[in-house]
Design an enzyme around this catalytic site. Sequence first.
Site, short mmCIF file in Angstrom:
data_model
loop_
_atom_site.label_atom_id
_atom_site.label_comp_id
_atom_site.label_asym_id
_atom_site.label_seq_id
_atom_site.Cartn_x
_atom_site.Cartn_y
_atom_site.Cartn_z
N ASP A 37 0.84 -1.21 0.00
CA ASP A 37 0.00 0.00 0.00
C ASP A 37 0.87 1.26 0.00
O ASP A 37 1.97 1.25 0.55
CB ASP A 37 -0.90 -0.04 1.25
CG ASP A 37 -2.10 0.88 1.13
OD1 ASP A 37 -2.29 1.48 0.06
OD2 ASP A 37 -2.84 1.00 2.11
N GLY A 38 0.34 2.31 -0.59
CA GLY A 38 1.01 3.61 -0.51
C GLY A 38 1.61 4.10 -1.81
O GLY A 38 2.30 5.13 -1.83
N HIS A 54 2.62 3.29 -8.93
CA HIS A 54 2.44 1.85 -9.18
C HIS A 54 3.66 1.30 -9.93
O HIS A 54 4.08 0.17 -9.69
CB HIS A 54 1.16 1.60 -9.99
CG HIS A 54 -0.08 1.98 -9.24
ND1 HIS A 54 -0.30 1.64 -7.92
CD2 HIS A 54 -1.19 2.68 -9.62
CE1 HIS A 54 -1.49 2.10 -7.53
NE2 HIS A 54 -2.03 2.75 -8.54
N GLU A 84 -12.12 -4.75 -5.19
CA GLU A 84 -12.63 -3.38 -5.01
C GLU A 84 -11.87 -2.37 -5.90
O GLU A 84 -12.35 -1.27 -6.15
CB GLU A 84 -12.50 -2.94 -3.54
CG GLU A 84 -13.50 -3.60 -2.59
CD GLU A 84 -13.19 -5.07 -2.31
OE1 GLU A 84 -11.99 -5.44 -2.24
OE2 GLU A 84 -14.14 -5.87 -2.20
N ARG A 88 -11.56 2.21 -9.28
CA ARG A 88 -10.61 3.31 -9.55
C ARG A 88 -10.78 3.82 -10.98
O ARG A 88 -11.37 3.13 -11.82
CB ARG A 88 -9.19 2.81 -9.33
CG ARG A 88 -8.98 2.48 -7.88
CD ARG A 88 -7.55 2.16 -7.57
NE ARG A 88 -7.42 1.91 -6.14
CZ ARG A 88 -6.33 2.06 -5.44
NH1 ARG A 88 -5.22 2.44 -6.03
NH2 ARG A 88 -6.30 1.82 -4.15
N LEU A 148 11.07 -20.50 -4.74
CA LEU A 148 10.07 -19.58 -4.19
C LEU A 148 8.78 -19.58 -5.02
O LEU A 148 8.84 -19.51 -6.26
CB LEU A 148 10.66 -18.15 -4.19
CG LEU A 148 9.70 -17.02 -3.84
CD1 LEU A 148 9.41 -17.00 -2.34
CD2 LEU A 148 10.26 -15.66 -4.28
#
Length: 263
Positions: A37-38, A54, A84, A88, A148
């Site tokens: 986030d942020g 982004h 959600e 945007r 991974l």
Amino acid sequence: MFKRIFGKSKIEKSLLEEQKNLSKNDLIPTHIAIIMDGNGRWAKKRAMPRIAGHHEGMKTVRKIARCADDVGIKILTLYAFSTENWKRPKQEVDFLMSLPQQFLKSFMPEIMERNIRVQLIGEKDELPQTTKAVLNEAMEKTKDNTGLILNFAMNYGSRAEIVKAMKDIMIEVRDGKLTIDDINEETINDYLMTSQLPEPDLLIRTSGEVRLSNFMLWQLAYTEFWFTDTLWPDFDEQCFMEAILDYQKRNRRYGGLKGEEMN
Ligand code: FPP
């Protein structure tokens, strides 16, 4: 391997030191989930468009995937787009949907070199055709990799995931393949998108927000949480190590008591 990635900086030294400690007490989390986030605030602070945040956030994904691989994390789940997020502006949604392609185009050779496996949770069918195609291709190409697991949550919403699991279980009951008495926590787990993965040991959320935002609500029941004010594009190896070191100090009891506490 560290030299190749971080160079001979101060950070490298301290990371190596931390890595030594990590392997010493053998408490490396198996599965780390991150709410990244942020990005928007990072861009706003620089008078840049949100999509620039982004884009920078995508670079952090690369950095943290490398670091997770280096310290021996087995699964890294990243909340890249929630159900959600469709609300945007179209330009932002389009950009977010183009990120997997941008990311995989430049990172795929290293993904293969590092034996990383790309996976996805979320409603894939609702993604734009190109996004779906590049993710499918990456999953197919890396399906035999054993290192991974880089698990992207794209168009993911936990409540929708649980609703779908419930419906699928009901269908099995209706068709006589399951009985009501067969249903327990394990059954529900088996019908979630994460059925093949262990629950996260550690959840990280950046940017000072302290909520789950519909992320892995079932799976996070016993997960340790770690929050930081750092915005995702500024999040780095040092922050990641800090979170892991903090996790190692936690006393996970899963509702019970540990050894000496029993006496
Ligand atoms: C939330 O920040 C972040 C997102 C909705 C997108 C996260 C995506 C990335 C970090 C890149 C993903 C990369 C790949 C390869 C898929 P925000 O925009 O809500 O930030 P704000 O709260 O500051 O506005």
